[in-house]
Each structure stands twice: as structure tokens, then as C-alpha cells.
Scaffold this active site. Structure first.
Site, short mmCIF file in Angstrom:
data_model
loop_
_atom_site.label_atom_id
_atom_site.label_comp_id
_atom_site.label_asym_id
_atom_site.label_seq_id
_atom_site.Cartn_x
_atom_site.Cartn_y
_atom_site.Cartn_z
N LYS A 281 -23.64 -1.91 -3.74
CA LYS A 281 -24.74 -1.14 -4.31
C LYS A 281 -24.81 0.22 -3.61
CE LYS A 281 -29.70 -1.99 -5.25
NZ LYS A 281 -30.78 -2.99 -5.06
N SER B 105 -33.05 -4.22 -9.36
CA SER B 105 -32.45 -2.91 -9.21
C SER B 105 -30.96 -2.96 -8.93
CB SER B 105 -33.15 -2.17 -8.07
OG SER B 105 -32.90 -2.82 -6.84
N SER C 256 -34.53 -8.21 -6.80
CA SER C 256 -33.50 -7.27 -7.28
C SER C 256 -32.07 -7.75 -7.21
CB SER C 256 -33.62 -5.94 -6.54
OG SER C 256 -34.67 -5.19 -7.08
#
Lengths: 484, 492
Positions: free
Chosen positions: B84, B159, B183
Site C-alpha cells: 500500500k 482504504s 481497511s
């Protein structure tokens, strides 16, 4: 203006840099100076993703400080974030302590005009220093940010509003400084900002029970500025009150060039720091065993040392107080006394040199006692040369200065500079005769009863002998020749 | 070698690693296949914000050299993975999905990145995400939305949407995400992969761009439970640079993996299955619970009475911490600085105005308000008290069960744009995941089938006792083995 109708009330917030080798939340050096941003890493730069890791020696130093000042040590204290925007604050918050500081209570006792005073403390907490903005460095007029100081460990020592004059505030700060230096947690260097303070100042009519509105004066870095700032601020507030105007609570800056305080921000625009517990740091646990170990390791503190100097060395309160104001100086003094020989007489002689000539020389060079080339052993050697009559007072001064500057051995200096005292009666007699012959009028007056003229004759003989005459022999010969 | 890139990419993480060790395939082939697949699919998918091909090729070469010498750093040596964009990577753009960090090249690596590379994993790029990890659909990315590989018109969840989508679409064998309120688990559920939010403190947060420090936790996403376990074992453990990371030894997650569900007491919180769930999701969850019963587990009725306050507490605590964590993005030292501002205050305001998106701004405002003097007690402090109550609910529940099971999300992946106009509706996507963060517990999402109507994946959430990730992996693996793998999503 009847300022004497008013009582000034002062509380101090003292920021002291702890003498750790590395910063509070990372391994960067705390050394003063260095190229801008030389002592930085992702943590103290507050780069995205970086996290603080607590330096345990900061905790130990804070606990030592608290123990020396008689504070309660919290077994569990908490770091908090103090949020505000400023270019020298890389994370947008300062990691400090808020609701649960490491130390609470305690007090500082100091002496003023021969009387002891005690100011109580509210708390001592740990925090990180910010960086500094550097202006007028770039050709385009832009400013720079130097984060070498960011993350340097500090303790903030907060007093209650127990101080009643600028002089008390100064003596409080001096006493606190001496303690911090004796503990080895702070170097006492106010010019470099490792010790600085904010003063909360208010005035009230004498006899009033309610404190007046206070103003906070930020960041004073000398005793003189502290005194000037408080005096100015107290006068300013009294004038406002006398003129029927309100004192507005605000933060003020002291301008040393103009000797006045100026408004920095008012209560209306005061920061809301939005404190909350720092989620990146677990609570600080201080085990009872650690507290006891640190308590056992506390050194002799300045007031105890000053009492000892008076009691066992027979020094005056003033001399003793003078010596203990700087732990390095008193350590040097102790070593010199040990090297020269104990006993009140010896101690007094050493003290006179330390407080007088050495303080003057150290002031010129700015060197700390540990770095003095005049070691305690060398001062002892000088004193022994005086005792043996090898050198007199004026010669000794020259020797000390030379040794202080060069580190040469005292007897070598005596030899090289020809400073040995002359005790030879023949040489002295010749000088005496010469002086008496040159001043017949004074000789007559002396013989006529003006006995205090002996000082004049001694001075002239010494001048003739370029300071090297043995004063005892000079005196004796003069008196004999003048017919006493 | 002539194995097509697509096939190489569908290999499991451990399978690929074993292939490199056996010299059946090379790390270079795996990495080239991964880069090719990213090249071929990411235009439609939008999972990557940065691809670091040079760095990856060099790492692959080094891994192949090790393999040639018979050395192997770990079971994932030589295998392409991605992280990420919230993890700082030395010299590789790290934006946290925000314009305010556009062009920022960190001077250091996050601990988890270091640990992956130390194990020999090859990082091929940085994955798309909601700005500063704030969001449940990846539409808050300042750069582009990410699409769900099962249906490109739908969100992959947020996310860590890029982290889930890239694994589901076979661009990489595993990825790292972060989970602050769900997330990792929510996008894992939406994309049909395994996602693990470990116990708070299990994985170092050093080098993770902070959103809400007391809630953020790093975790793996992979297509198989065992692969996720392997990645977690690689990145977990104490890090002296993160004082909130635990010194507790890391369990052997892979050892008990195949022990099955027999004897396991599976707690089913009655609050989680009492309405508010889409019918298709509920059916899949109930079927999964039945499977556990069939496999010899006992279903236990448990209660989490304070769950309903989870969203409220979360949306005070997380924004409060975020408002402070995001203060460093001020245009002074790195990232975006507004041009032409007059004076310092204007520079701050303009840089933040231009650099931060609507969702971070909304949360900064919320958090600033919640922490301001006079409101602290009523909001932040009260939320912390609720947090304690939620933690106690779980403690109580775990007296009667070993693992708690329920839905991850109330629905399958929703359509892109469907909820962007209604932040509150968006926040509700995390209703089942948030309490696990508030209580600092480990949580895992494992695919439990496809919703009948939409054909989209449904995730089952498993929540464990603190540091009992091993039981989560074991329980998830039992289900995975029984249900078999999901089909691959359609080609983008």
C-alpha cells in the site's frame, strides 16, 4: 508612581536541557552547533511514518531532578501531544507531558539578603525541544529551518507564584541552576539556551488576597534579562492599574536591546493546544527500585555543600555560596583544597584564589574548570611557593596567570620570569637607603610622628625592587633605618 | 521457460516461492510476469500508484543468484509482492494517496518493507488507496479510483483497495495493507481474498504514514490463508523503533494451520446478524457458520452490546488522532507547497487547501473540534470510555468461545460513485469491522462464497483474542479447505 503600594507576584517556568548524548526520541546527537540539520533523522524531522522511541536516560535524569527538588515521582506518567503550527515544529505537535507529569510538588530554597526563602513547585515534566527558524540567510530573503535542536530533551520545572521580587526570581533561578549542574543533568549554559525561563508576572495592591491578571514573558536566557524584564513588566502593570486601565492577560517577549517587554499574543488569540495522550508512546513506568537507586546516587547538593564549607572549612556564608553556585567550580575547589592541605586557613586561601583571580581569568577565557590548565595541584604548588617565601603576593598573581594561560609548572614560571622574592638583606638595604635618600621630606615627617607614612616607603621600596622584595624584610629594615 | 505470464501470476505465494527455490521458475520470470500483468491490466484496474520496475528487477536478479547458490532467505524469497502506498519506501514515491505528498521520495524504508525485503520478497510497486487511508471505497484516492476486478463498475473497498484488487487480479502474489477501522478486511471481502488485521502492536508501524495511531495496524492480503499467515509471520514482531509494538514472541501461524475446526467454539454475536445485512450476504454467512458446525465446531451465542456505539466512538477517536497526525503536512519541508502565498499563515492554509482532499479535511475538522478545550471531555474522553466498554464486551464474549465469526460488510461490493455523496452512509460500511480496531483485537476476512444474486464475493470475518492470530488462521483455513478456492475473477 507609588509602585511601593504594590506587590509583584512571580512564577517561573524553567526549561532545562538534559545532558544526554542523544535526543529524547531518536539516536541523533544533542551536540550544540553543527551545520544546520546535521543532527537529524526521520524521527526528529517528523517525516511521514517516523515514530518516537523514548530515551530512558531522559527519564532517569528527570527523576534525579525531581528527587533533588523533593518532588513526588509518578510511577506512571503519560506523554501528550501539544498541537500547534510553527515552521520549527516538524510534526505539528510537540511531545510533552500534560495531565500526568513525571514529577509533582517539591520546592527550591534560596538565600537573599541573608534570609532563606522557599518557592514551591507545581511539577516537572519531560518534553522535546523544537528547532529554530533562521532568518536573513538566503539571498532571496527566504528563511531557513534548522532542526538540530528538534528533539533535544528538556525538563520544564514549573514553580507556584511564590516569588515576590525580581531579585527573588533571580536567586531562585541561580539556586535551581546550581542544583541542576550539581546533579549533572544540565550544563547551566544560558547563552546557548540550555537553561532558559518564562516568567508569569502579576501585581496586586499590598494586602490584597487575590492575585492580579498575569502576563507571561517568554524565553529569557540570562539572570540580568530576567531581572530587567520582571522589573519592567511590574512597572508597566502598576502604571496601567494606576491609570485605571486593565491588565490584559497575554504572552509577552522581552527585548534586551530596549529593556522592555512587548506583546506577542493576547488571550483571545491564545493557542488551544488540543492536548491528548500521545498514542505512539506507552505510559512511562518508573519502578520503585529505580527511584530508590537514583535517590541513593544523588550527589551532595549545593546548599548542603555550602553548609559543609562553613561548618568544616570555616568559610563565610558568602564565600561558600559563591563556590557552590557552579558544581564544576566547587569540585575544582574541593580538589585544590585536597591537594594543598585541609584546615580552615588553607581552605580560605584556596577560596580567595578561586573566587577572585581564577573567576576573573575563567570569565575571560570562558573555559570550564575541568579544562583549566591551572589544575588544582598547580594552584597548591603556587600556594606552597608563597608559604615558603619564594614568591610574594604580586609574584604569585603573575605565576597564576601564566600557569592558567600556558599550563606551565609554577616553579618553572618563577624561574623563567625571575619572580622569586628577594629576601637578601643587603639588596633590600640598598633599596631602602636609596628611597630614604630620595625622600628627605617624608623621612622628616615620619620621624615627626606621621607613622602612617610607612606604607608610602614600603611602596617605594617595592617599586624600586620591581615587586620582588620580601615584604617582611622590607618592613623590618625600613623601621630600623627610620629609627623605630 | 514458456509458462504464460498469467499462469505464473495465479500461483500461490508459497507455491511461487517453492518454485524459485527448486529453480523450476526464476524470480526474474515471476517479476517479469507480474510487471507484464500490471502493464496489461492496471489501466482498467487502477491498483497501482507507482511501479518500481528497476528496483524489482534488481531484487529478482539477486534472488535468482541466491537460488543458484542454493540459498533461500525464506519461503517468499524471490516472489513479487506490492505494498500500500502508505508505507514509506526509500527513493520510491510515497504519497499516501494524497496530492500533498506528490513527488515525495522518502529517505528511509518502513520496517515492514525492510522485513519483506530481508525475507527476499520483491516489491514491484505501491498500491492505490484512499487518501491517508480514509475511506471505504478507494474513491478518496487523490489520483484515481481503484476498480473491483470482479466487476469494474464496482469499488474494491477501501482504504486498502489497491492491495486487495492487485492480489485478486493476480498482479502480485500478496500485498500489505493497513487497517484502521476495517481497511484490510473490507476490501479483502469485496475482492474475494484473505485479509488480516493483526492484534494492535503485533506489527511495527514504523514507516507507516500515520492516520489514527492507536488504531492503525499493518496486515497482509493474499489469495490463500496460508500465504497470508506466511506474510504476517515475516513482518510481525517487536521493533524498537515502534514503542507500541509488542515484545511478545511471534507464534508459528503455519504449524497449526491444518488442524481443522473440530472442537473450536465459534462465537456468533447476536447483534451482528440481527438485521441490516443484505440477504445474499446473510445467506452466505449463515452457510459458512453451518459449515463450521458440520466440521465439528460448536456455535456459541455471544453478545457485544456496545457494538452499536463503535462507529460513534471511532469517528471521534480516529479523526482526533488524524487531525494531529496530518498537521505535519504544512508545505514547509516537503510535499506540496502553494505558490504565491503571502506570509506564513497563508502558505499553511493554501498548501493544505490545495493538497488535502475533502475526506481528510472533513476528519481534520471533526478531530480538531473533538479535541478542542471545552469539548475534549464530552467527545474524545467519552469515546475512549466507550472503547473500554467495547473491549470488555469482547473479553466477556471470549470467555465462552475461541473465535468470533460474522459478516465483514453489510453488502457485497457497491458501485463506484454510489455512496460518495453521503459520507455517513460510507462510514457504515465499517460497522462490523470497527469494534475489532477499537478493542485492538486481531481480525481476518476469508472468502466464504459468492453472493447468489450478484456473483460477487462475500467475506466471513473472524475475530480472535489478543495475539491469537494462530487460531484465526486455523479457523479460516478449515473453511477455505472445505469450500475450495474461489474461481478467478474475470479478466479485466
Amino acid at each position: 508612581m507609588p509602585i511601593s503600594d504594590f506587590q509583584v507576584v512571580i512564577g517561573l517556568e524553567v526549561h532545562a536541557q538534559l545532558l544526554t548524548a542523544s535526543k529524547i526520541f531518536c539516536g541523533c546527537s544533542t551536540a550544540f552547533g553543527g551545520a544546520p540539520n546535521a543532527h537529524t533523522c526521520p524521527v526528529c524531522l517528523g517525516l511521514p511514518g517516523a515514530l518516537p522511541a523514548l530515551n530512558r536516560s531522559v527519564v532517569e535524569m528527570a527523576v534525579r531532578t525531581g528527587l533533588a527538588l523533593g518532588c513526588e515521582i509518578r510511577p506512571k506518567s503519560v506523554f501528550a501531544r501539544k498541537n500547534y503550527f510553527y515552521p520549527d515544529l516538524p510534526k505539528g505537535y510537540q511531545i510533552s507531558q500534560y495531565e500526568l507529569p513525571i514529577c509533582e510538588g517539591g520546592e527550591v530554597t534560596f538565600t537573599l539578603d541573608g534570609r532563606d526563602h522557599t518557592a514551591r513547585l507545581v511539577r516537572i515534566h519531560m518534553e522535546e525541544d523544537a528547532g529554530k527558524n533562521v532568518h536573513d540567510v538566503a539571498a532571496d530573503g527566504s528563511s531557513g529551518v534548522d532542526l538540530n535542536r528538534a528533539g533535544v530533551p528538556l525538563v520544564e520545572i514549573v514553580s507556584r507564584p511564590d516569588l515576590r521580587s525580581a531579585e527573588e526570581a533571580v536567586e531562585y533561578l541561580k539556586a535551581l541552576r546550581a542544583i541542576l549542574m550539581a546533579l549533572g543533568v544540565n550544563d547551566g549554559n544560558m547563552q546557548e539556551g540550555s537553561l532558559r525561563c518564562d516568567a508569569n508576572v502579576s501585581v496586586m495592591r499590598k494586602g490584597a488576597s487575590e492575585l492580579g491578571t498575569r502576563c507571561e514573558i517568554k524565553n529569557m536566557n540570562s539572570f540580568r534579562f530576567l531581572k530587567q524584564a520582571i522589573e519592567f513588566e511590574a512597572r508597566r502593570q502598576v502604571e496601567l492599574i494606576e491609570a485605571g486601565e486593565p491588565v490584559v492577560q497575554e504572552t509577552r517577549l522581552f527585548d534586551p536591546d530596549r529593556g522592555e517587554t512587548r506583546s506577542m499574543r493576547s488571550k483571545e488569540e491564545a493557542h488551544d493546544y488540543r492536548y491528548f495522550p500521545e498514542p505512539d508512546l506507552p505510559p512511562v513506568i518508573v519502578e520503585a527500585a529505580l527511584v530508590e537507586r537514583l535517590r541513593g546516587e544523588l550527589p551532595e547538593l549545593p546548599r548542603a555543600k555550602a553548609e559543609r564549607y562553613q561548618r568544616s572549612l570555616g568559610l563565610s556564608a558568602q564565600d561558600a555560596g559563591n563556590l557552590v553556585a557552579d558544581a564544576a567550580v566547587s569540585a575544582w575547589f574541593d580538589a585544590a583544597v585536597a591537594a594543598y592541605g585541609a584546615g580552615p586557613e588553607a581552605a580560605k586561601k584556596v577560596a580567595n584564589w578561586v573566587i577572585g583571580e581564577l573567576a576573573r581569568l575563567a570569565n575571560e577565557t570562558g573555559e570550564a574548570p575541568a579544562a583549566w590548565k591551572l589544575t588544582p595541584a598547580r594552584l597548591a604548588a603556587v600556594l606552597r611557593l608563597i608559604d615558603a617565601g619564594t614568591i610574594g603576593g604580586p609574584g604569585a598573581k603573575q605565576v597564576v596567570e601564566e600557569v592558567f594561560r600556558t599550563g606551565a609548572e609554577p616553579d618553572a614560571v618563577v624561574k623563567a620570569k625571575g619572580l622569586a622574592q628577594v629576601s637578601d638583606e643587603g639588596a633590600i638595604e640598598a633599596a631602602v637607603d636609596k628611597v630614604l635618600a630620595a625622600n628627605p621630606g617624608e623621612v622628616e615627617k615620619y620621624r615627626g610622628g606621621r607613622k602612617n607614612l610607612v606604607g608610602f616607603f614600603v611602596g617605594q621600596v617595592m617599586k624600586e625592587m620591581r615587586g620582588k622584595g620580601n615584604p617582611a624584610v622590607v618592613n623590618a629594615l625600613l623601621r630600623r633605618k627610620l629609627g623605630d | 521457460m514458456s509458462t504464460p505470464a498469467k499462469e505464473l501470476c495465479r500461483l500461490g505465494l508459497r507455491e511461487a516461492g517453492a518454485g524459485v527455490a527448486a529453480k523450476a521458475i526464476s524470480s526474474t520470470e515471476l517479476v517479469e510476469a507480474s510487471l507484464a500483468r500490471i502493464q496489461a491490466t492496471d489501466g482498467k484496474l487502477g491498483a497501482f500508484l507507482a511501479v518500481c520496475a528497476d528496483r524489482a528487477r534488481a531484487a529478482a536478479k539477486a534472488a535468482d543468484a541466491r537460488a543458484a547458490r542454493g540459498e533461500r532467505r525464506s519461503e517468499l524469497d524471490g516472489v513479487p509482492v506490492a505494498v500500500k502506498d502508505l508505507f514509506v519506501t526509500k527513493g520510491v514515491p510515497t504519497t499516501a494517496g494524497s496530492r500533498i505528498l506528490e513527488g515525495y521520495l522518502p529517505p528511509y524504508d518502513a520496517t515492514v518493507v525492510e522485513r519483506l525485503e530481508a525475507a527476499g520478497a520483491v516489491i514491484v510497486g505501491k498500491l492505490n488507496m484512499d487518501e491517508f487511508a480514509m475511506g471505504s471505497s478507494n474513491e478518496n484516492s487523490a489520483y484515481k479510483p481503484c476498480h473491483n476486478p470482479w466487476d469494474l463498475s464496482r469499488t474494491p473497498g477501501g482504504s486498502s483497495g489497491g492491495s486487495a484488487a492487485s492480489v485478486a487480479a493476480g498482479q502480485v502474489h500478496a500485498s500489505l495493507g493497513t487497517d484502521t477501522g476495517g481497511s484490510i478486511r473490507e476490501p479483502a471481502a469485496f475482492c474475494g481474498v484473505v485479509g488480516v488485521k493483526p492484534t494492535y502492536g503485533r506489527v511495527s508501524r514504523y514507516g507507516v504514514v500515520a492516520f489514527a495511531s492507536s488504531l492503525d495496524q499493518v496486515g497482509p492480503l493474499a489469495r490463500e490463508v496460508g500465504d497470508a499467515a506466511l506474510v504476517l509471520r515475516t513482518i510481525a514482531g517487536h521493533d524498537p523503533r515502534d514503542m507500541t509494538s509488542s515484545t511478545r514472541p511471534v507464534d508459528d501461524y503455519l504449524g497449526p494451520l491444518e488442524e481443522g475446526a473440530r472442537g473450536l467454539r465459534v462465537g456468533v454475536p447476536r447483534e451482528w446478524l440481527s438485521g441490516g445485512l443484505d440477504a445474499g450476504v446473510e445467506a452466505a454467512i449463515r452457510a459458512a457458520l453451518d459449515t463450521y458446525r458440520r466440521l465439528g465446531a460448536t456455535l456459541v451465542d455471544v453478545s457485544l452490546p456496545h457494538s452499536k456505539y463503535g462507529i460513534g466512538a471511532y469517528y471521534l477517536i480516529a479523526p482526533a488522532e488524524a487531525s494531529s497526525n496530518l498537521a505535519r503536512y504544512d508545505g514547509v519541508r516537503y510535499g506540496l507547497r502553494a505558490e504565491g502565498a503571502k506570509g506564513l499563515k497563508e502558505m499553511y492554509a493554501e498548501s493544505r487547501e490545495q493538497g488535502l482532499g475533502a475526506e481528510p479535511k472533513r476528519r481534520i475538522m471533526l478531530g480538531t473540534y473533538a479535541l478542542s478545550s471545552g469539548y475534549y471531555d464530552a467527545y474524545y474522553l467519552r469515546a475512549q470510555k466507550v472503547r473500554t466498554l467495547i473491549r470488555r464486551d469482547f473479553d466477556e464474549a471470549f470467555r465462552g468461545c475461541d473465535v468470533i465469526a460474522g459478516p465483514v460488510t453489510p453488502s457485497v461490493a457497491f458501485a463506484l460513485g454510489e455512496r460518495t455523496g453521503d459520507p455517513l452512509q460510507m462510514y457504515l460500511a465499517d460497522i462490523f469491522t470497527i469494534t475489532c480496531n477499537l478493542a485492538a483485537l486481531p481480525g481476518l476476512s476469508v472468502p466464504c462464497g459468492l453472493e447468489a444474486a450478484s456473483g460477487l464475493p462475500v467475506g466471513l470475518q473472524l475475530v480472535g483474542r489478543p495475539f491469537d492470530e494462530a487460531t484465526l488462521f486455523r479457523a479460516a483455513r478449515a473453511l477455505e479447505r472445505e469450500l475450495g478456492p474461489l474461481p478467478a475473477p474475470p479478466e479485466p
